[in-house]
Design a protein around this motif. Sequence first.
Motif, short mmCIF file in Angstrom:
data_model
loop_
_atom_site.label_atom_id
_atom_site.label_comp_id
_atom_site.label_asym_id
_atom_site.label_seq_id
_atom_site.Cartn_x
_atom_site.Cartn_y
_atom_site.Cartn_z
N SER A 19 0.85 -1.20 0.00
CA SER A 19 0.00 0.00 0.00
C SER A 19 0.88 1.25 0.00
CB SER A 19 -0.97 -0.05 1.18
OG SER A 19 -0.72 0.95 2.09
N ASN A 20 2.02 1.23 0.74
CA ASN A 20 2.95 2.36 0.72
C ASN A 20 3.55 2.54 -0.68
OD1 ASN A 20 2.63 3.13 3.33
ND2 ASN A 20 4.51 2.17 4.10
N ALA A 21 3.97 1.38 -1.26
CA ALA A 21 4.59 1.45 -2.60
C ALA A 21 3.62 2.11 -3.58
CB ALA A 21 4.96 0.05 -3.06
N ILE A 22 2.32 1.74 -3.44
CA ILE A 22 1.32 2.34 -4.35
C ILE A 22 1.17 3.84 -4.04
CG2 ILE A 22 -1.12 2.31 -5.03
CD1 ILE A 22 -1.07 -0.74 -4.29
N LYS A 23 1.03 4.14 -2.73
CA LYS A 23 0.81 5.53 -2.30
C LYS A 23 1.93 6.45 -2.78
CE LYS A 23 -0.35 4.72 2.13
NZ LYS A 23 -0.28 4.99 3.56
N TYR A 24 3.18 5.95 -2.65
CA TYR A 24 4.32 6.84 -2.91
C TYR A 24 4.94 6.64 -4.30
CZ TYR A 24 3.52 7.45 2.02
OH TYR A 24 2.90 7.72 3.21
N SER A 25 4.19 5.95 -5.19
CA SER A 25 4.66 5.80 -6.57
C SER A 25 4.11 6.94 -7.42
CB SER A 25 4.14 4.48 -7.17
OG SER A 25 4.95 3.43 -6.78
N LYS A 31 9.60 -3.39 -4.19
CA LYS A 31 10.39 -2.32 -4.82
C LYS A 31 9.46 -1.41 -5.63
CE LYS A 31 14.26 -1.95 -7.96
NZ LYS A 31 14.22 -2.22 -9.37
N ASP A 32 9.66 -0.09 -5.46
CA ASP A 32 8.90 0.84 -6.30
C ASP A 32 9.85 1.87 -6.90
OD1 ASP A 32 8.99 3.45 -4.69
OD2 ASP A 32 8.23 2.05 -3.17
N ASP A 33 9.37 2.61 -7.91
CA ASP A 33 10.22 3.67 -8.48
C ASP A 33 9.57 5.02 -8.22
OD1 ASP A 33 8.11 3.35 -10.15
OD2 ASP A 33 9.28 2.92 -11.96
N TYR A 73 5.29 8.60 12.30
CA TYR A 73 6.23 9.40 11.52
C TYR A 73 5.84 9.39 10.05
CZ TYR A 73 10.27 11.63 9.65
OH TYR A 73 11.06 12.52 9.00
N ARG A 74 5.76 10.57 9.50
CA ARG A 74 5.52 10.72 8.07
C ARG A 74 6.45 11.79 7.54
NH1 ARG A 74 -0.26 12.34 8.51
NH2 ARG A 74 0.19 12.17 10.71
N SER A 75 7.05 11.51 6.39
CA SER A 75 7.94 12.54 5.85
C SER A 75 7.10 13.71 5.36
CB SER A 75 8.77 11.97 4.70
OG SER A 75 7.92 11.74 3.60
N ASP A 76 7.71 14.88 5.33
CA ASP A 76 6.97 16.09 4.93
C ASP A 76 6.29 15.91 3.58
OD1 ASP A 76 7.42 17.36 7.19
OD2 ASP A 76 9.16 18.51 6.49
N VAL A 110 -1.44 7.50 8.20
CA VAL A 110 -1.36 8.08 9.55
C VAL A 110 0.02 7.82 10.19
CG1 VAL A 110 -3.81 8.09 10.05
CG2 VAL A 110 -2.45 6.04 10.53
N GLY A 111 0.89 7.13 9.46
CA GLY A 111 2.26 6.93 9.99
C GLY A 111 2.39 5.76 10.94
N ILE A 112 1.53 4.75 10.80
CA ILE A 112 1.62 3.59 11.69
C ILE A 112 1.92 2.30 10.91
CG2 ILE A 112 0.32 2.14 13.34
CD1 ILE A 112 -0.89 4.48 14.48
N GLY A 113 1.66 2.34 9.60
CA GLY A 113 1.80 1.13 8.76
C GLY A 113 3.14 0.43 8.94
N LEU A 114 4.24 1.18 8.86
CA LEU A 114 5.56 0.56 8.97
C LEU A 114 5.86 0.10 10.41
CD1 LEU A 114 7.89 2.67 6.63
CD2 LEU A 114 7.07 0.34 6.30
N THR A 115 5.32 0.85 11.37
CA THR A 115 5.51 0.44 12.77
C THR A 115 4.86 -0.93 13.00
OG1 THR A 115 5.21 2.76 13.29
CG2 THR A 115 5.31 1.26 15.16
P1 ADP Z 1 1.91 6.05 6.35
O1 ADP Z 1 0.59 5.60 6.81
O2 ADP Z 1 2.13 7.52 6.47
O3 ADP Z 1 2.29 5.51 5.05
P2 ADP Z 1 3.96 4.32 7.31
O4 ADP Z 1 4.37 3.98 8.69
O5 ADP Z 1 3.50 3.23 6.45
O6 ADP Z 1 2.87 5.45 7.44
O7 ADP Z 1 5.14 5.08 6.61
C1 ADP Z 1 5.85 6.08 7.28
C2 ADP Z 1 6.43 7.06 6.31
O8 ADP Z 1 7.48 6.43 5.58
C3 ADP Z 1 5.48 7.52 5.27
O9 ADP Z 1 4.72 8.61 5.73
C4 ADP Z 1 6.40 7.92 4.15
O10 ADP Z 1 6.93 9.20 4.40
C5 ADP Z 1 7.52 6.95 4.27
N1 ADP Z 1 7.38 5.81 3.31
C6 ADP Z 1 6.94 4.57 3.57
N2 ADP Z 1 6.98 3.78 2.49
C7 ADP Z 1 7.46 4.55 1.48
C8 ADP Z 1 7.75 4.33 0.09
N3 ADP Z 1 7.54 3.14 -0.48
N4 ADP Z 1 8.27 5.35 -0.61
C9 ADP Z 1 8.47 6.55 -0.04
N5 ADP Z 1 8.23 6.84 1.26
C10 ADP Z 1 7.73 5.84 2.02
#
Ligand code: ADP
Length: 465
Positions: free
Chosen positions: A363-369, A391-393, A410-413, A423-428
């Motif tokens: 879902s992150n890969a899709i969101k940030y592609s 892997k995403d580009d 945590y979410r990057s700007d 909401v910044g919890i997926g990776l946690t």
């Molecule tokens: P979010 O719900 O914001 O995606 P995550 O915990 O999943 O929360 O991710 C934390 C942050 O890591 C994201 O807000 C984003 O800034 C960065 N991130 C995660 N996956 C990717 C990715 N595939 N490409 C770029 N940034 C990513």
Amino acid sequence: MKRSLRTQLSLGFATIILITVALISLVSNFLITREFENYMANQQKKNSFEIANSVSMQYDGETGWNVDYIHGLGMYALNDGYIVKVYDQNNAVVWDAESHDMEYCHQMMQGILERMEQLKSEKKGQFITQSYELQHDGTEIGWAEITYYSPYYFDENAFDFVRSLNLILLVIGSIALIGAVCAGTVLASRIIKPIVQAKKTADRIAEGDYSSRADGTAKTQELKELNTSINNMAEQIERQEALRKQLTSDVAHELRTPLTNISTQLEVVLEGIFDPTEERLQGIYEEIQRLSVLVSELEKLQQIENNVIERTEFDLLDLTRDTARAFEVEINKKGLSLNVLGESVQVFADERKMRQVISNLLSNAIKYSFENGKIDIAVKRCGDNAVLSVKDDGIGISEEDKQLIFERFYRSDKSRNRKTGGVGIGLTIANAIVKAHGGTITVKSEEGKGSIFTVIFPADSRKTF
Ligand code: ADP
């Protein structure tokens, strides 16, 4: 009433030392007394024989018995506790201590009996009479009867000696007892001191001073282990406490923004400043949606952190394909291409939680592609480990963000600006699940070029626990 460890140890040590000293005193007293008694018994026999011998020497072949000398000898012997009676070869009495001084003889016998009675020796003695043949130049000249207390008796001096010996042993015993109590107390204090200190540290921790630590340099192995356990516990509590505080402030912070947005929007509508247009209501609805996502994500995280892992055997490649299918609509919406590659890997893990990991990464890969981007998922086996990479580009992650993205909220700007809805919890959550399986998640990324997240965990994660 419960006695303190200090009292119990002191008493224990004192009792052991006391018993040891008492045993040594008794045994040495017994041995010394026995030796002394044997010596006295032998001496008794020797003395009576020598008295008889001395008597026989008071005979002269021409003048016969020298009664005066025998009298002197007899009286001297009587003083020492020997009652002498001398007969000539015709059985006529030459000299008899009893007929000479009956009263003194009885006095002497009574004195011996009283002294021996006081000693309370196990061997009860009695007066016996021993007969000795008297000879002069090889011819028989008569015989002597010597009565004495057998097997031995103590005269005044010997009696005093035995009494002093017992007194000395008693004094040594008393000194040893005092020493035992003192040594016991000192020893007990030395053992107790670190335990009391460990207890104080535990009390301080219980009162909320989580930075308090027990002395880890204790000399006793068990105490060292106790202190290490207390310190580990304190560290654990301190960490948990920090996490709890962090979580509370993070949640408050995360809730504030959508709630402020909702209340401002509603306020302006209620005050009639703006009309409740569909667009405005949609904005409020999205903020509420955001809050629900946040709450449900928090619930998931809480479940993972508290739940046990329920393992079953499944194919990781099959699971990945199955999970990816659920994202088809989103992928198509963005015009992305998704490839799931690799080999079949049988794993023994929590299938539901692993699906969550794949889902969060994809879902992150899709969101940030970017639109029309490319996503590759690979599954392979590496030794005992299962490896999954996504892997995403897409937009990529900056160096400093890489250190922080696994932290809660945590979410990057960039991701915030793009309004990705995360909401910044997926990776946690993903990280917590993989850790619970004894594995790791790492990320390689370059800003603007894309990212690759790699999950490695033992194919049979039972083996790591
Ligand atoms: P979010 O719900 O914001 O995606 P995550 O915990 O999943 O929360 O991710 C934390 C942050 O890591 C994201 O807000 C984003 O800034 C960065 N991130 C995660 N996956 C990717 C990715 N595939 N490409 C770029 N940034 C990513």
